[in-house]
Scaffold this motif. Structure first.
Motif, PDB file in Angstrom:
ATOM      1  N   LEU A 156       0.834  -1.196   0.000  1.00 54.48           N
ATOM      2  CA  LEU A 156       0.000   0.000   0.000  1.00 54.48           C
ATOM      3  C   LEU A 156       0.870   1.247   0.000  1.00 54.48           C
ATOM      4  CD1 LEU A 156      -2.948   0.944   0.090  1.00 54.48           C
ATOM      5  CD2 LEU A 156      -2.754   1.037   2.582  1.00 54.48           C
ATOM      6  N   GLU A 160       0.597   2.218  -3.586  1.00 56.35           N
ATOM      7  CA  GLU A 160      -0.436   3.202  -3.269  1.00 56.35           C
ATOM      8  C   GLU A 160      -1.850   2.671  -3.506  1.00 56.35           C
ATOM      9  OE1 GLU A 160       0.613   6.784  -5.346  1.00 56.35           O
ATOM     10  OE2 GLU A 160       2.426   7.095  -4.130  1.00 56.35           O
ATOM     11  N   GLN A 161      -2.341   2.677  -4.691  1.00 54.58           N
ATOM     12  CA  GLN A 161      -3.710   2.305  -5.021  1.00 54.58           C
ATOM     13  C   GLN A 161      -3.701   1.700  -6.431  1.00 54.58           C
ATOM     14  OE1 GLN A 161      -6.388   2.393  -3.141  1.00 54.58           O
ATOM     15  NE2 GLN A 161      -5.547   3.517  -1.390  1.00 54.58           N
ATOM     16  N   PRO A 162      -4.789   1.057  -6.803  1.00 52.73           N
ATOM     17  CA  PRO A 162      -6.015   0.746  -6.086  1.00 52.73           C
ATOM     18  C   PRO A 162      -5.850  -0.490  -5.211  1.00 52.73           C
ATOM     19  CG  PRO A 162      -6.169  -0.121  -8.289  1.00 52.73           C
ATOM     20  CD  PRO A 162      -4.850   0.611  -8.221  1.00 52.73           C
ATOM     21  N   PRO A 163      -6.804  -0.732  -4.311  1.00 52.75           N
ATOM     22  CA  PRO A 163      -6.665  -1.888  -3.423  1.00 52.75           C
ATOM     23  C   PRO A 163      -6.636  -3.220  -4.175  1.00 52.75           C
ATOM     24  CG  PRO A 163      -8.824  -0.844  -3.183  1.00 52.75           C
ATOM     25  CD  PRO A 163      -7.986   0.082  -3.988  1.00 52.75           C
ATOM     26  N   GLU A 164      -7.283  -3.297  -5.341  1.00 55.88           N
ATOM     27  CA  GLU A 164      -7.263  -4.542  -6.108  1.00 55.88           C
ATOM     28  C   GLU A 164      -5.842  -4.899  -6.546  1.00 55.88           C
ATOM     29  OE1 GLU A 164     -11.258  -2.725  -6.321  1.00 55.88           O
ATOM     30  OE2 GLU A 164      -9.233  -1.955  -6.721  1.00 55.88           O
ATOM     31  N   THR A 235       2.454   7.516 -12.316  1.00 59.14           N
ATOM     32  CA  THR A 235       2.050   6.536 -11.319  1.00 59.14           C
ATOM     33  C   THR A 235       3.307   5.918 -10.723  1.00 59.14           C
ATOM     34  OG1 THR A 235       2.026   4.563 -12.735  1.00 59.14           O
ATOM     35  CG2 THR A 235       0.068   5.976 -12.787  1.00 59.14           C
ATOM     36  N   ARG A 242      -2.055  -0.938 -14.814  1.00 54.49           N
ATOM     37  CA  ARG A 242      -2.732   0.347 -14.590  1.00 54.49           C
ATOM     38  C   ARG A 242      -3.208   0.990 -15.893  1.00 54.49           C
ATOM     39  NH1 ARG A 242      -1.601   2.304  -9.323  1.00 54.49           N
ATOM     40  NH2 ARG A 242       0.193   1.319  -8.315  1.00 54.49           N
TER      41      ARG A 242
END
Length: 262
Positions: A156, A160-164, A235, A242
């Protein structure tokens, strides 16, 4: 489509998309698996014959009996490429996968590797030594699952993201937890400087602006001043997952345009 190929008595898992055009083989970062390429495979397959391999010991590929060095991993992967009947091909790799891509290019017969697409080569010796000492220690499986909490917190933070996507990273590592650091340690011991300098094909440095190894592109350009360089998006990396269409467009343009990229 997915399959297995079994050179040297070990099963290596791969994903493939596309039935015509130049061949492209893809190698993932450690300690992940070919599923990080899955969102980009349909787009790659529209113009290329794309093959994304699970590094031996990761994803669904069998582990070698002992932890290999990068050339040892590359030999197993080149054997798998040969077993699939792939003659000429481009290589693409992220982080550890970038070192694997260069090592495969160095082992292949002259003229077989047509292009190299690289992201996040660790080219500074001091940085490799620092990461080797700190980044991937042996870890026990905690009976209360605390090792999984630690993995979630780490990814995380760096992804960072997304949680998936964070969940995918944690699941990939948890499935090979007892050997998650094998390829890390091999990569930190491997110096890709000379393989990059002598790679007998056009080179594309394809990186995200906030990839934790994006700064290595500056060193790569000094080693290989003829390389094309693209920062595709702002990113932390993981471009095939992504931004799969943008990633595929850059790769296809480079591979089919004889070294040119947009």
């Amino acid at each position: 489509m997915r399959g297995y190929v079994g050179p040297q008595g070990a099963q290596i898992h791969y994903r493939t998309s596309g039935t015509r055009g130049p061949a492209l083989v893809l190698f993932h970062e450690s300690p992940q698996a070919s599923n990080v390429f899955a969102p980009a495979m349909p787009a790659l397959g529209r113009s290329l014959r794309a093959y994304a391999f699970d590094t031996p010991g990761y994803g669904q590929s069998d582990p070698p009996p002992e932890p290999p060095e990068i050339p040892g991993y590359a030999r197993l992967l080149l054997d798998a490429i040969d077993a699939l009947g792939i003659d000429e091909f481009a290589v693409a790799g992220q982080h550890t996968g970038a070192s694997l891509a260069l090592a495969v290019a160095g082992l292949a017969a002259p003229g077989r590797v047509t292009h190299a697409i690289l992201s996040g080569l660790v080219l500074d010796r001091a940085e490799r030594e620092r990461l080797g000492a700190t980044w991937a220690p042996d870890k026990p499986i905690d009976p209360a699952g605390e090792h999984l909490r630690d993995l979630w917190a780490r990814y995380l933070d760096i992804w960072e993201q997304p949680p998936e996507l964070v969940n995918l990273a944690v699941a990939n590592i948890a499935s090979v937890f007892e050997r998650y650091n094998w390829a890390y340690r091999a990569a930190f011991r491997y110096d890709p400087t000379e393989p990059l300098r002598t790679a007998p094909c056009p080179v594309l440095l394809l990186t995200a602006a906030r990839d934790m190894l994006a700064h290595c592109d500056d060193i790569a350009r000094r080693i290989r001043p003829d390389a094309t360089s693209i920062q595709l998006t702002d990113t932390t990396g993981q471009l095939p997952w992504r931004v799969p269409e943008e990633f595929a467009a850059a790769v296809v343009s480079f591979v089919t345009g004889s070294g040119r990229a947009p």
